[in-house]
Design an enzyme around this catalytic site. Structure first.
Site: not given
Ligand code: 1CP
Length: 352
Positions: A156, A29, A78, A42, A33
């Site tokens: 999910y 990540r 994602d 963004r 943000r």
């Molecule tokens: O630099 C980077 O790593 C950004 C690219 C990226 C990656 C590798 C994003 C963008 N998502 C992910 C993978 C991802 N998505 C995982 C595996 C990594 C981890 O364990 O953190 C998981 C579980 C998700 C699912 C997901 N997408 C969540 C987690 C929710 C939960 O169950 O607690 C969230 C908040 C997202 C949204 C998301 N995806 C990416 C970003 C930057 C965001 C946040 C955007 C927003 O809040 O609008």
């Protein structure tokens, strides 16, 4: 992509436990943000829209490379992108995460999971990968592609939203193991297709995120999750690109995860890397594992913790460690501190 080009990065060499010029470092990540340039580029639109805009996704992928000098870019995408793209009805709510309008409940829902055709369903991910790879050519910075592991994506689809108890998932896996197996097979095939396409578009390493696997007992992991995870990694093995398998809270699962076929096991901050090495064996590299919560602490605290990670990660010959956090960068992380961590890891590991 020629194999020589792929091996020409410290990240790939570390995955294969080959000698490196210095310990490679990147952050899960790392885009997001915590970066002001991310917030500026963004705006307020949906994250799925940003991912579908290939030039924007490429830019967001490259921002942390410029900001921190990390050794790898991870594609801005994602884990729910494939299930969204085939029309399962997944959205990502700001500040919450993936939500599903009609969660997976019964055998009838299998028909809503058609196979993924990456070139048709997610062309933007592949366009972004090609653009980033071109931009990084000759820089020594590797491009990492990724997918969700079947269990974490299923969590999910079944729960319908982020969960901390996984009750519906566990009810399905134990209550209807045959349907669970079919769901795992579908999701494994999807992850194989998605990863293969990213590799063909230029990804030089891949990470399989099984972020929530730590909620399972070893018995559950072995029976219900390991076979499909192994199928994903076997499904890309012929491409010769190294793979990283990561989950949170997986201390008791590390030895099982090491049998899935990945080159690298990602470890969260709860298990020191020298202890993790004993659990995964000498035929794996390890990735991790600075506590992300510490990245808001004063620098002397972070420096001491990062030095501990480096000492525990060193396998004696200085190979087989990729420095990372134990999970993703928190939005409130101090980006100056993260940059200083990269510099510290590079400087200290070059001393040899
Ligand atoms: O630099 C980077 O790593 C950004 C690219 C990226 C990656 C590798 C994003 C963008 N998502 C992910 C993978 C991802 N998505 C995982 C595996 C990594 C981890 O364990 O953190 C998981 C579980 C998700 C699912 C997901 N997408 C969540 C987690 C929710 C939960 O169950 O607690 C969230 C908040 C997202 C949204 C998301 N995806 C990416 C970003 C930057 C965001 C946040 C955007 C927003 O809040 O609008």
């Amino acid at each position: 992509m020629s194999p020589e080009a792929a091996a020409d990065t410290d990240l790939v060499r570390a995955c294969f436990r080959q000698p490196v010029s210095r310990t490679p470092v990147w952050f899960m990540r790392q885009a997001g943000r915590s970066l002001p340039e991310y917030r500026a580029a963004r705006g307020t639109g949906s994250i799925l829209a940003a991912i579908a805009d290939a030039p924007l996704a490429a830019e967001l992928t490259l921002q942390p490379v410029r900001r921190y000098g990390v050794d790898a870019a991870i594609l801005f995408s994602d884990i729910v992108v494939p299930v969204h793209a085939i029309g399962f009805g997944v959205d990502i709510e700001p500040g919450r995460g993936p939500v599903v309008a009609r969660p997976f409940r019964s055998a009838a829902d299998l028909s809503r999971l058609r196979p993924l055709e990456p070139a048709l369903d997610t062309p933007y991910v592949l366009d972004a990968a090609r653009a980033v790879r071109q931009e990084l050519a000759g820089s020594g910075v590797a491009l990492i592609g990724f997918a969700g592991a079947p269990f974490t994506v299923a969590s999910y689809l079944i729960e319908g939203a982020p969960s901390r108890t996984f009750t519906k998932v566990k009810a399905l896996m134990h209550g209807d193991p045959a349907l669970w197996g079919q769901l795992m097979d579908c999701l494994a095939a999807m992850s194989v297709a998605f990863l293969r396409a990213q590799i063909e578009a230029g990804a030089q390493a891949v990470q399989l995120f099984d972020s929530w696997a730590g909620n399972l007992s070893p018995g559950e992991y072995r029976r219900f999750v390991l076979p499909a995870t192994r199928a994903v990694l076997e499904g890309i093995a012929d491409l010769g690109v190294p793979s990283i398998l990561f989950g949170v809270g997986t201390g008791e699962l590390l030895s099982l995860m090491a049998t899935a076929g990945a080159d690298v096991i990602g470890v969260d901050w709860r298990v020191p890397l020298d202890a993790a090495r004993v659990r995964v064996g000498t035929d794996h590299a390890v990735q991790g594992n600075l506590d992300p919560a510490l990245c808001v602490a004063p620098w002397p605290v972070v420096e001491a913790a990062a030095r501990e990670v480096m000492a525990a990660g060193a396998d004696g010959s200085g190979t087989g460690h990729i420095f990372n956090l134990g999970h993703g960068v928190l939005p409130e992380a101090d980006i100056g501190i993260l940059g200083a961590v990269v510099d510290l890891v590079h400087a200290e590991s070059m001393r040899g």
